[in-house]
Design an enzyme around this catalytic site. Structure first.
Site, mmCIF file in Angstrom:
data_model
loop_
_atom_site.group_PDB
_atom_site.id
_atom_site.type_symbol
_atom_site.label_atom_id
_atom_site.label_comp_id
_atom_site.label_asym_id
_atom_site.label_seq_id
_atom_site.Cartn_x
_atom_site.Cartn_y
_atom_site.Cartn_z
ATOM 1 N N LEU A 95 0.815 -1.465 0.130
ATOM 2 C CA LEU A 95 -0.198 -0.199 -0.078
ATOM 3 C C LEU A 95 0.973 1.468 -0.014
ATOM 4 O O LEU A 95 0.374 2.400 -0.649
ATOM 5 C CB LEU A 95 -1.062 0.113 0.880
ATOM 6 C CG LEU A 95 -1.549 -0.988 1.195
ATOM 7 C CD1 LEU A 95 -2.827 -1.083 2.841
ATOM 8 C CD2 LEU A 95 -2.873 -1.007 -0.192
ATOM 9 N N GLU A 137 5.482 -7.229 6.093
ATOM 10 C CA GLU A 137 4.976 -6.975 7.385
ATOM 11 C C GLU A 137 6.287 -6.228 8.355
ATOM 12 O O GLU A 137 6.606 -5.753 8.853
ATOM 13 C CB GLU A 137 3.967 -6.966 8.146
ATOM 14 C CG GLU A 137 2.631 -7.482 7.045
ATOM 15 C CD GLU A 137 1.913 -6.101 6.342
ATOM 16 O OE1 GLU A 137 2.814 -5.285 6.985
ATOM 17 O OE2 GLU A 137 1.891 -5.933 5.540
ATOM 18 N N HIS A 140 8.804 -4.004 7.505
ATOM 19 C CA HIS A 140 8.229 -2.525 7.738
ATOM 20 C C HIS A 140 9.045 -1.678 8.746
ATOM 21 O O HIS A 140 9.310 -1.141 8.994
ATOM 22 C CB HIS A 140 6.733 -2.520 6.988
ATOM 23 C CG HIS A 140 6.085 -2.195 5.680
ATOM 24 N ND1 HIS A 140 6.507 -1.107 5.253
ATOM 25 C CD2 HIS A 140 4.967 -2.812 5.476
ATOM 26 C CE1 HIS A 140 5.820 -1.810 3.968
ATOM 27 N NE2 HIS A 140 5.280 -2.480 4.117
#
Ligand code: GNR
Ligand code: NI
Length: 172
Positions: A95, A137, A140
């Site tokens: 995203l 994730e 990140h």
């Protein structure tokens, strides 16, 4: 609950290393609720707190299909254990890197140790898309984007395009 703004590359905040959560309390649950709502709205299957500008080691995820009941997952202070030697390739998107997809190779299976929505310690064995998404994730939380796993040529091309789009949007 509220929908928060998702940061996009090359925003420097996406390069920050996120800090461990000290306590799973109502403030943190409010953040996780917002993150889940933001992720569903986007829509995406996972979201790390830094993507909404909060440098904490928190991830939300939901891999349920469109005609399945929602299955939200919350990971606080996640740690990857026992990544498999076997690798798997998935077409990934992010995203924070809109409208770009490419294949990334990662360990096919891993175990994750984390605190859940109630602050209870959990261990989960992951494979398939779940294993890929958790590792995406986790990256990140270390300031790493999936495009960092691609060639420099591809990465620079994507970043240049995003920069240009942001420049045009700002000039509107
Ligand atoms: O929505 C997302 N889809 C996705 C597809 C393949 C591998 C990873 C992901 S995660 C991504 C949402 C996101 O950017 N999470 O950080
Ligand atoms: Ni992402």
């Amino acid at each position: 609950m509220a929908i928060r703004k998702i940061l996009t590359a090359p925003d420097p905040r996406l390069r920050e290393i996120s800090n461990p959560v000290e306590r799973v309390d109502d403030d943190l649950r409010a953040l996780m609720d917002d993150m889940l709502e933001t992720m569903y709205d986007a829509p995406g299957i996972g979201l790390a707190a830094i993507q909404v500008g909060v440098p904490l080691r928190v991830i939300v995820m939901d891999l349920a299909g469109e005609d399945e009941d929602p299955a939200p997952r919350y990971f606080v202070n996640p740690e990857i254990l026992d990544p498999s030697e076997e690798l798997a390739v998935y077409e990934e998107g992010c995203l924070s890197v809109p409208e770009f997809f490419d294949e990334v190779e990662r360990p096919a299976q891993c175990r994750v140790k984390y605190l859940d929505y109630d602050g209870k310690e959990q261990i989960l064995d992951a494979e398939g898309l779940l294993a890929t998404c958790i590792q995406h994730e986790m990256d990140h939380l270390e300031g790493v984007l999936f495009i960092d796993h691609l060639s420099r040529l591809k990465r620079d091309r994507v970043l240049k395009k995003l920069k240009k789009e942001q420049r045009l949007a700002a000039a509107e």
